[in-house]
Design a protein around this motif. Sequence first.
Motif, PDB file in Angstrom:
ATOM      1  N   GLU A 103      42.473  27.313  30.673  1.00 33.47           N
ATOM      2  CA  GLU A 103      43.744  27.562  31.354  1.00 33.47           C
ATOM      3  C   GLU A 103      44.786  27.833  30.285  1.00 33.47           C
ATOM      4  O   GLU A 103      45.204  26.927  29.572  1.00 33.47           O
ATOM      5  CB  GLU A 103      44.120  26.372  32.219  1.00 33.47           C
ATOM      6  CG  GLU A 103      43.162  26.183  33.362  1.00 33.47           C
ATOM      7  CD  GLU A 103      43.546  25.024  34.261  1.00 33.47           C
ATOM      8  OE1 GLU A 103      44.282  24.120  33.807  1.00 33.47           O
ATOM      9  OE2 GLU A 103      43.103  25.031  35.416  1.00 33.47           O
ATOM     10  N   GLN A 109      46.282  35.274  30.636  1.00 39.27           N
ATOM     11  CA  GLN A 109      45.434  35.028  31.798  1.00 39.27           C
ATOM     12  C   GLN A 109      44.437  33.919  31.488  1.00 39.27           C
ATOM     13  O   GLN A 109      44.045  33.737  30.346  1.00 39.27           O
ATOM     14  CB  GLN A 109      44.649  36.287  32.155  1.00 39.27           C
ATOM     15  CG  GLN A 109      45.498  37.443  32.590  1.00 39.27           C
ATOM     16  CD  GLN A 109      44.623  38.659  32.911  1.00 39.27           C
ATOM     17  OE1 GLN A 109      43.435  38.684  32.634  1.00 39.27           O
ATOM     18  NE2 GLN A 109      45.234  39.666  33.505  1.00 39.27           N
ATOM     19  N   HIS A 110      44.035  33.210  32.536  1.00 40.54           N
ATOM     20  CA  HIS A 110      42.980  32.222  32.373  1.00 40.54           C
ATOM     21  C   HIS A 110      41.672  32.962  32.077  1.00 40.54           C
ATOM     22  O   HIS A 110      41.462  34.085  32.528  1.00 40.54           O
ATOM     23  CB  HIS A 110      42.823  31.381  33.628  1.00 40.54           C
ATOM     24  CG  HIS A 110      44.033  30.576  33.964  1.00 40.54           C
ATOM     25  ND1 HIS A 110      44.926  30.102  33.023  1.00 40.54           N
ATOM     26  CD2 HIS A 110      44.509  30.153  35.155  1.00 40.54           C
ATOM     27  CE1 HIS A 110      45.877  29.420  33.617  1.00 40.54           C
ATOM     28  NE2 HIS A 110      45.657  29.437  34.914  1.00 40.54           N
ATOM     29  N   GLU A 124      37.303  37.200  33.251  1.00 43.10           N
ATOM     30  CA  GLU A 124      38.721  37.070  33.569  1.00 43.10           C
ATOM     31  C   GLU A 124      38.932  37.223  35.070  1.00 43.10           C
ATOM     32  O   GLU A 124      38.014  37.540  35.812  1.00 43.10           O
ATOM     33  CB  GLU A 124      39.526  38.133  32.810  1.00 43.10           C
ATOM     34  CG  GLU A 124      39.455  37.990  31.313  1.00 43.10           C
ATOM     35  CD  GLU A 124      40.157  39.116  30.568  1.00 43.10           C
ATOM     36  OE1 GLU A 124      40.645  40.060  31.212  1.00 43.10           O
ATOM     37  OE2 GLU A 124      40.205  39.047  29.333  1.00 43.10           O
ATOM     38  N   GLU A 125      40.133  37.053  35.490  1.00 36.81           N
ATOM     39  CA  GLU A 125      40.657  37.159  36.850  1.00 36.81           C
ATOM     40  C   GLU A 125      39.727  36.831  37.996  1.00 36.81           C
ATOM     41  O   GLU A 125      39.495  35.678  38.239  1.00 36.81           O
ATOM     42  CB  GLU A 125      41.322  38.519  37.048  1.00 36.81           C
ATOM     43  CG  GLU A 125      42.736  38.541  36.483  1.00 36.81           C
ATOM     44  CD  GLU A 125      43.532  37.268  36.764  1.00 36.81           C
ATOM     45  OE1 GLU A 125      43.815  36.955  37.934  1.00 36.81           O
ATOM     46  OE2 GLU A 125      43.880  36.571  35.824  1.00 36.81           O
ATOM     47  N   SER A 126      39.168  37.795  38.730  1.00 41.00           N
ATOM     48  CA  SER A 126      38.461  37.474  39.976  1.00 41.00           C
ATOM     49  C   SER A 126      37.305  36.511  39.748  1.00 41.00           C
ATOM     50  O   SER A 126      37.099  35.591  40.539  1.00 41.00           O
ATOM     51  CB  SER A 126      37.976  38.746  40.667  1.00 41.00           C
ATOM     52  OG  SER A 126      37.032  39.407  39.837  1.00 41.00           O
ATOM     53  N   VAL A 128      37.114  34.354  37.339  1.00 39.48           N
ATOM     54  CA  VAL A 128      37.708  33.064  36.984  1.00 39.48           C
ATOM     55  C   VAL A 128      38.135  32.333  38.254  1.00 39.48           C
ATOM     56  O   VAL A 128      37.922  31.133  38.384  1.00 39.48           O
ATOM     57  CB  VAL A 128      38.898  33.234  36.012  1.00 39.48           C
ATOM     58  CG1 VAL A 128      39.650  31.934  35.830  1.00 39.48           C
ATOM     59  CG2 VAL A 128      38.418  33.761  34.668  1.00 39.48           C
ATOM     60  N   SER A 129      38.702  33.051  39.202  1.00 43.09           N
ATOM     61  CA  SER A 129      39.117  32.427  40.466  1.00 43.09           C
ATOM     62  C   SER A 129      37.921  31.790  41.166  1.00 43.09           C
ATOM     63  O   SER A 129      38.013  30.682  41.696  1.00 43.09           O
ATOM     64  CB  SER A 129      39.766  33.462  41.385  1.00 43.09           C
ATOM     65  OG  SER A 129      40.928  33.972  40.787  1.00 43.09           O
ATOM     66  N   HIS A 130      36.791  32.483  41.151  1.00 40.44           N
ATOM     67  CA  HIS A 130      35.580  31.938  41.767  1.00 40.44           C
ATOM     68  C   HIS A 130      35.130  30.670  41.034  1.00 40.44           C
ATOM     69  O   HIS A 130      34.779  29.670  41.665  1.00 40.44           O
ATOM     70  CB  HIS A 130      34.471  32.992  41.755  1.00 40.44           C
ATOM     71  CG  HIS A 130      33.167  32.486  42.269  1.00 40.44           C
ATOM     72  ND1 HIS A 130      32.958  32.163  43.598  1.00 40.44           N
ATOM     73  CD2 HIS A 130      31.998  32.214  41.637  1.00 40.44           C
ATOM     74  CE1 HIS A 130      31.732  31.726  43.756  1.00 40.44           C
ATOM     75  NE2 HIS A 130      31.116  31.747  42.575  1.00 40.44           N
ATOM     76  N   GLN A 132      37.025  28.680  39.311  1.00 43.97           N
ATOM     77  CA  GLN A 132      38.000  27.626  39.573  1.00 43.97           C
ATOM     78  C   GLN A 132      37.696  26.933  40.905  1.00 43.97           C
ATOM     79  O   GLN A 132      37.829  25.710  41.024  1.00 43.97           O
ATOM     80  CB  GLN A 132      39.426  28.183  39.566  1.00 43.97           C
ATOM     81  CG  GLN A 132      39.911  28.502  38.168  1.00 43.97           C
ATOM     82  CD  GLN A 132      41.256  29.210  38.143  1.00 43.97           C
ATOM     83  OE1 GLN A 132      41.520  30.099  38.954  1.00 43.97           O
ATOM     84  NE2 GLN A 132      42.096  28.824  37.196  1.00 43.97           N
ATOM     85  N   GLU A 133      37.257  27.697  41.905  1.00 45.55           N
ATOM     86  CA  GLU A 133      36.862  27.103  43.187  1.00 45.55           C
ATOM     87  C   GLU A 133      35.631  26.213  43.008  1.00 45.55           C
ATOM     88  O   GLU A 133      35.574  25.107  43.558  1.00 45.55           O
ATOM     89  CB  GLU A 133      36.574  28.199  44.210  1.00 45.55           C
ATOM     90  CG  GLU A 133      37.802  28.952  44.659  1.00 45.55           C
ATOM     91  CD  GLU A 133      37.475  30.162  45.528  1.00 45.55           C
ATOM     92  OE1 GLU A 133      36.321  30.265  46.022  1.00 45.55           O
ATOM     93  OE2 GLU A 133      38.369  31.008  45.707  1.00 45.55           O
ATOM     94  N   GLU A 136      36.755  22.959  41.344  1.00 40.47           N
ATOM     95  CA  GLU A 136      37.397  22.018  42.270  1.00 40.47           C
ATOM     96  C   GLU A 136      36.360  21.300  43.130  1.00 40.47           C
ATOM     97  O   GLU A 136      36.482  20.101  43.398  1.00 40.47           O
ATOM     98  CB  GLU A 136      38.427  22.740  43.145  1.00 40.47           C
ATOM     99  CG  GLU A 136      39.602  23.305  42.365  1.00 40.47           C
ATOM    100  CD  GLU A 136      40.348  22.266  41.532  1.00 40.47           C
ATOM    101  OE1 GLU A 136      40.466  21.100  41.960  1.00 40.47           O
ATOM    102  OE2 GLU A 136      40.809  22.624  40.432  1.00 40.47           O
TER     103      GLU A 136
END
Length: 161
Positions: A103, A109-110, A124-126, A128-130, A132-133, A136
């Motif tokens: 982060e 960008q993360h 990166e981006e998309s 990374v979002s996956h 991150q989910e 969590e």
Amino acid sequence: MSATAPARWSGSKRPTKKSRKAKPPPDGGKCCERPGRSTETPTNLVVILEEHVLRRPIGSPEAQVKQLEHLLSAGSADHVEVLIMPTTHGPHAGHSGGFVLYEMPEPYQHVAHVETVAGSLYVEESAVSHLQELWEDLVRGALPKPESAALIKSILEEKAG
């Protein structure tokens, strides 16, 4: 213990690996001193380890005890969390392999690092979002820091027994 443990770094500093010891500069390192270094906010680190990697007999019993003691010591720092995914949790999102989320501070960008059998991958981006989910989901399934430390201590006592 596990080279593929999911982890998250966050903060203003990027983590580095030291592959060898550097020679100090001729002035003893004074040219490299940064004022206020000791007051910097340390980089946060959260690691999730599977309970079974703590129990797997790799190395001598003495080495296993030292590893567990090190985990307890490192996990006691305010900026470090060593969380344990209990075996009783069953299947979870981390079974597909380990990853590291970095982060980064604004404006960066993360980024995520994923180790695969084919080699390293930075995303990166998309993607990374996956991840991150997934992260969590793993955090929700892992034991909180105090319970994780208690489990590590319990396993340490069994092995030191």
